[in-house]
Design an enzyme around this catalytic site. Structure first.
Site, PDB file in Angstrom:
ATOM      1  N   GLY A  10       0.798  -1.236   0.000  1.00  0.00           N
ATOM      2  CA  GLY A  10       0.000   0.000   0.000  1.00  0.00           C
ATOM      3  C   GLY A  10       0.821   1.271   0.000  1.00  0.00           C
ATOM      4  O   GLY A  10       0.448   2.254   0.638  1.00  0.00           O
TER       5      GLY A  10
ATOM      6  N   ASP B 102      -0.452  -0.061 -14.003  1.00  0.00           N
ATOM      7  CA  ASP B 102       0.274  -1.027 -13.175  1.00  0.00           C
ATOM      8  C   ASP B 102       0.403  -2.378 -13.887  1.00  0.00           C
ATOM      9  O   ASP B 102       1.472  -2.989 -13.899  1.00  0.00           O
ATOM     10  CB  ASP B 102      -0.452  -1.225 -11.831  1.00  0.00           C
TER      11      ASP B 102
END
Ligand code: GLA
Length: 392
Positions: free
Chosen positions: A133, A183
């Site tokens: 994260g 991503d």
């Protein structure tokens, strides 16, 4: 004085060994398949992927590793090394779990089952060293590593771009987000020691060899958590779409790429928020093009300047930075040998990326740790990143 924390992560082989050994401990034999998916950084082009823009990401040498074998049972037994937790997953059990890592594995199983009709169960161990994260794409790498493991085990043949799209679907469904494809493309399609230039208008990709001597790319993990990032990300997506919708009704345009500065001047009069977001987008697309030129020239000063301009735009126009990372960038400006840096990823904390002369790296580490500690009581990690190529 605090000691500098410049981390070089162990080679991927060590992680593979660790995961394979854990598999042996959990299930008493060796896995049939082991996959590795890297994290990613983005040199330039932030918040452009869901706006038909340009970006320049690259996979880095931090990894998620999955080991898998078929099972005689018709459920999946999954063990996470990072969370020291096991779970038994029955098909179609999404949303029963609150832990994001379990939701993600469960979403992989359910989507692959429903789209490709896989039968039978599996034994799985997952481990990794991507900070979770922090803007380095740990969850996308997680999904990709697990999905490729499944595809290999159950002989599902997917082209790389199909894999990217299905992995995006798996992640979006599990976490309730609607990210772009930055991503997935970076993690799946990166090549060793090359930056990618992705044009999200037509999803075309070019590669740029990486040849900067005497300096390093460093990621600073501020360890500031990104609580705001989910809701704010969704808002940014909406704000940009609203801006396009208004401009479309005034100028009859359909694509973000048709927007020009004159249109934005009109938008500014009544719609300040969409105006700022789209001004960032236009500037960021130009910076990707400029960055390509300066990387080809090897002009570190100009590369650094573009990074700083991007940070300023993310801070003041897109409003996705945070005070701790603004402070890192600000105090770095007076540090000899620092060329430039900026916040990366979704924002609101997490990591920033910096280009720094190799011979001052230790000193820079001390400087950042000392000042950030004094001002915010934060102990950042400095991670030197290398570019090993995409998934394997
Ligand atoms: C997150 C998302 C990406 C991208 C970046 C911002 O990392 O997952 O799709 O939008 O933010 O560039």
């Amino acid at each position: 004085m605090p000691s500098p924390k410049i981390i070089q992560f162990p080679l991927s082989e060590l992680l593979v060994n660790e995961v394979t050994e854990e598999f042996n401990l959990q299930y008493g034999n060796k896995p049939e398949i082991v996959t590795l998916a890297p994290g990613r950084i983005n040199i330039i082009g932030e918040h452009t992927d869901y706006n038909e823009g340009l970006a320049m990401p690259v996979a880095i040498d931090l990894w998620i590793c999955t080991a898998i074998s078929k099972y005689s049972k018709d459920y999946f037994s999954v063990f996470s090394i990072n969370y020291r937790q096991s779970v038994k997953l029955l098909p179609n059990a999404t949303n029963v779990f609150s832990e994001p890592w379990i939701k993600l594995v469960s979403s992989v199983i359910n989507i692959l089952k429903s789209e490709y009709g896989i039968l039978g169960g599996g034994k799985i161990v997952i481990g990794g060293n991507i900070p979770i994260g922090c803007g380095l794409s740990s969850s996308t790498a997680f999904v990709i590593s697990v999905t490729i493991a499944f595809c290999n085990l159950f002989k599902i043949r997917l082209r790389k771009r199909e894999l990217a799209i299905i992995c995006k679907k798996i992640e979006n469904l599990a976490l309730g987000l609607a990210h772009g494809l930055l991503d997935q493309y970076a993690i799946i399609l990166s090549k060793k020691d090359q930056f990618m230039i992705i044009d999200f208008q037509d999803d075309s990709i070019k590669y740029l060899p990486l040849s900067l001597n005497g300096c390093l790319w460093i990621v600073i993990n501020s360890r500031i958590n990104r609580e705001l990032s989910k809701s704010a990300y969704i808002n940014r997506v909406k704000e940009c779409r609203k801006g396009l919708e208004i401009l479309n009704s005034w100028f009859n345009i359909n694509s973000f790429r048709d927007i020009d500065n004159n249109m934005l001047l009109e938008l500014e009069k009544g719609y300040n928020i969409p105006y700022k977001r789209l001004l960032h987008l236009l500037g960021e697309n130009i910076r990707v093009k400029k960055m390509k030129v300066q990387l080809e020239k090897g002009n570190k000063k100009q590369i650094g300047k573009i990074l700083q301009e991007s940070h300023e735009s993310l801070k003041t126009l897109y409003e996705v930075s945070c005070m701790e990372i603004d402070y890192i960038v600000k105090i770095s400006e007076s540090f000899d040998g620092w060329y430039g840096g900026r916040i990366i990823g979704g924002g609101f904390g997490g990591c920033s990326l910096h280009l720094i002369a190799e011979n001052v790296i230790e000193k820079y580490g001390e400087y950042i740790s000392k000042n950030l500690g004094k001002k915010y009581g934060v102990e950042p990690d400095l991670i030197q990143v290398l570019f090993p190529g995409g998934v394997s």
